[in-house]
Design a protein around this motif. Structure first.
Motif, PDB file in Angstrom:
ATOM      1  N   CYS A   1       0.842  -1.198   0.000  1.00  0.00           N
ATOM      2  CA  CYS A   1       0.000   0.000   0.000  1.00  0.00           C
ATOM      3  C   CYS A   1       0.878   1.249   0.000  1.00  0.00           C
ATOM      4  CB  CYS A   1      -0.929   0.004   1.214  1.00  0.00           C
ATOM      5  SG  CYS A   1      -0.085   0.100   2.807  1.00  0.00           S
TER       6      CYS A   1
ATOM      7  N   SER B   1      -3.856   3.016   4.361  1.00  0.00           N
ATOM      8  CA  SER B   1      -4.094   1.648   4.813  1.00  0.00           C
ATOM      9  C   SER B   1      -4.397   0.767   3.607  1.00  0.00           C
ATOM     10  CB  SER B   1      -5.277   1.607   5.778  1.00  0.00           C
ATOM     11  OG  SER B   1      -6.484   1.875   5.086  1.00  0.00           O
TER      12      SER B   1
ATOM     13  N   GLU C   1      -6.753  -1.275   3.299  1.00  0.00           N
ATOM     14  CA  GLU C   1      -8.201  -1.286   3.091  1.00  0.00           C
ATOM     15  C   GLU C   1      -8.638  -0.166   2.150  1.00  0.00           C
ATOM     16  OE1 GLU C   1      -7.449  -3.254   7.040  1.00  0.00           O
ATOM     17  OE2 GLU C   1      -6.673  -1.510   5.959  1.00  0.00           O
TER      18      GLU C   1
ATOM     19  N   ASP D   1       1.465  -4.271   6.988  1.00  0.00           N
ATOM     20  CA  ASP D   1       0.011  -4.141   6.862  1.00  0.00           C
ATOM     21  C   ASP D   1      -0.495  -4.740   5.551  1.00  0.00           C
ATOM     22  OD1 ASP D   1       0.081  -2.927   9.294  1.00  0.00           O
ATOM     23  OD2 ASP D   1      -0.593  -0.952   8.610  1.00  0.00           O
TER      24      ASP D   1
ATOM     25  N   TYR E   1      -3.103  -7.834   5.472  1.00  0.00           N
ATOM     26  CA  TYR E   1      -4.422  -7.648   4.878  1.00  0.00           C
ATOM     27  C   TYR E   1      -4.707  -8.707   3.810  1.00  0.00           C
ATOM     28  CZ  TYR E   1      -8.344  -5.282   2.583  1.00  0.00           C
ATOM     29  OH  TYR E   1      -9.574  -4.980   2.053  1.00  0.00           O
TER      30      TYR E   1
END
Length: 530
Positions: free
Chosen positions: A78, A83, A85, A129, A133
């Motif tokens: 990312c 994030s 998400e 992260d 994810y």
């Protein structure tokens, strides 16, 4: 067999970053199907967040069942201060619907601080992260540590911290990348051995070929404990290319007894190499180890004589083990052994002690000195040997031809060829227009012989090459013309040499027609005999 090695093919992603390499989505699917059948474990299809064509491939791949391979979507971690998400590229990786994903992150402080211009710990966070994810979405995650070896040499603690971050987030494989291709095999061995002391996750290698060491570096990494290797068919890739799977697989499986693909599949390697070249619309590299046309080609007479007695004298593996074949070239370096071998290969009966052999060798050497090249024109070679054995009669006799090229003030050109032939004792006089002199001559010749040999419509010219032999003579230079012809995927090549490009073209063209007609006659005769 020793340890199993997992093969990760990136021809469809990293390979397409090579100059002149391009695939449509359907091309990619065809290659992916072939790679799956060959036994590749992972097929990286592209970066779905970068262009619509790659996403189209993943849509096509979802409708196809792969028997062995896992299709892989590629992307980056990312973005900084974002994030996963909320990251569009990460979401596209999930939308691609592949069972595995490959993401890359930065290992080299130079890139973190000067290219991305972000905090060093933010880079660690992005890696962790992103992997976390994707694992939460049930993906097998292959983490590519970009520029790892350069990063490790500059600051080993930071480079290690990046892959430890991926490992702690659940990455399934940690791939150490020599992205700039500047690392040496001894450095690869040292660093891989050191990294193994700090992580438990299986290690992989991704090497580029900027120092022409990508294959050597990959082998060094595997010998040091990497169990996952990445590469491309024919070594396609950015700049000087990626590690070449066509060399890596036989080096590991035939030479070192690693298990890369099912044993019976290794003999399909040459076919796979040619298939990918054809889909990419690129000429194969004839000098490519193992799979190239010249990999088992022998030219010197002493070499040929030895190979005929024992192939191990000049071949490190059998050509058949990788789906290739032995070739004996006939040139000004040829001896009697070359002629005997080629004659046997072409089905021409030459007695071993025949007095014709020295005459044929002398004639070949004379013609090669004049500029002929029979290494790549075996059809013309076969016709020449038959003629010298007085076992040949041309299927047509040229009485004469004339070619007219007109260009008017508007810039348009018109080319017409008129030809006179004797075919089966009858005079044929035909004319045809073409887009150029050779095209017009080809059409006129076809008209003249078609009534007698209608099968001539089934063959066509596939390639036409002209090479200037004496560049110092300028436009008066002698030229060599090679014509590749084909019928039903069966190719043959003929050659002509002259200071007049049309004469050279006619020689190659007429040889091509005669060779085809001779083979058609032989096939028809054999059918009747059956």
């Amino acid at each position: 067999m020793n340890q199993t090695i997992h093969l990760f093919d990136t021809t469809l992603r990293d390979g397409t970053q090579g100059e002149k390499v391009a695939f449509s989505a359907k091309d990619k699917l065809r290659i992916a199907q072939r790679l799956d059948a060959f036994g590749i474990d992972y097929i990286e299809g592209g970066w779905p967040g970068s262009n619509p064509k790659d996403m189209q491939f993943f849509e096509l791949a979802r409708d196809h069942t792969f028997d062995h391979a896992k299709v892989v979507a590629f992307g980056s971690t990312c973005r900084a201060n974002n994030s996963p998400e909320e990251d569009h590229n990460i979401q596209m990786l999930i939308d691609a619907g592949t069972p595995a994903v490959s993401i890359f992150g930065k290992s080299w402080l130079l890139h973190v601080e000067e290219a991305l211009k972000i905090d060093t710990m933010e880079n660690i966070r992005m890696i962790h992260d992103s992997v976390r994810y994707l694992k939460e979405h049930d993906k097998e995650v292959i983490y590519d540590a970009e520029h790892f070896f350069d990063g490790y040499k500059a600051n080993p603690e930071y480079a290690l911290s990046t892959i430890k971050s991926a490992e702690s987030a659940g990455a399934d494989t940690l791939v150490l990348c020599d992205t700039n291709g500047g690392t040496f095999p001894n450095e690869i061995r040292k660093i891989v051995n050191e990294v193994k002391e700090h992580v438990d996750t299986p290690l992989g290698i991704h090497a580029h070929n900027d120092c022409e060491l990508a294959v050597a570096n990959t082998l060094a990494a595997v010998n040091s404990g990497c169990v996952h290797l990445q590469g491309t068919v024919n070594g396609y890739g950015e700049r000087c290319g990626n590690a070449n799977l066509c060399s890596i697989i036989p080096n590991l499986q035939l030479k070192q007894q690693y298990q890369c693909v099912p044993e019976e599949k290794v003999s399909e390697l040459s076919s796979l190499s040619r298939f990918v070249s054809e889909v990419a619309n690129l000429n194969p590299n004839h000098r490519q180890p193992y799979v190239g046309q010249s990999a088992f080609a022998h030219k010197g007479g002493i070499h040929v004589s030895a190979v005929m007695k024992n192939a191990d004298t000049y071949e490190h593996v059998t050509p058949e083990s990788v789906g290739n074949r032995r070739r004996v070239l006939v040139s000004d370096l040829s001896g009697k052994s070359n002629i005997r071998y080629k004659s046997d290969q072409l089905g021409i009966d030459l007695d071993k002690e025949s007095e014709e052999i020295p005459a044929i060798v002398d004639k070949l050497k004379q013609m090669e000195n004049e500029g002929y090249q029979f290494e790549a024109a075996e059809a013309s070679l076969e016709l020449l040997v038959q003629k010298m054995k007085k076992q040949w009669e041309d299927y047509f006799k040229l009485e004469g031809f004339r070619i007219i090229v007109e260009k008017n003030i508007s810039g348009d050109s018109r080319t017409e060829a008129t030809i006179r032939l004797t075919v089966n004792g009858q005079m044929e006089h035909c004319a045809a227009e073409g887009s150029g002199p050779v095209h017009a001559l080809d059409k006129a010749l076809r008209k003249a012989v078609h009534r007698f040999y209608p099968g001539i419509a089934d063959m066509h010219l596939q390639d036409y090459k002209v090479r200037v032999l004496d560049h110092k003579d300028g436009t008066d230079a002698k030229v060599r013309v090679l014509i590749d012809s084909v019928k039903n995927d069966e190719p043959w090549t003929t050659v002509g040499v002259s200071r007049n490009i049309i004469d050279a073209s006619w020689e190659a063209l007429s040889d091509s027609f005669n060779y085809y007609l001779a083979n058609q006659h032989e096939q028809t005769h054999n059918k009747k005999a059956i």
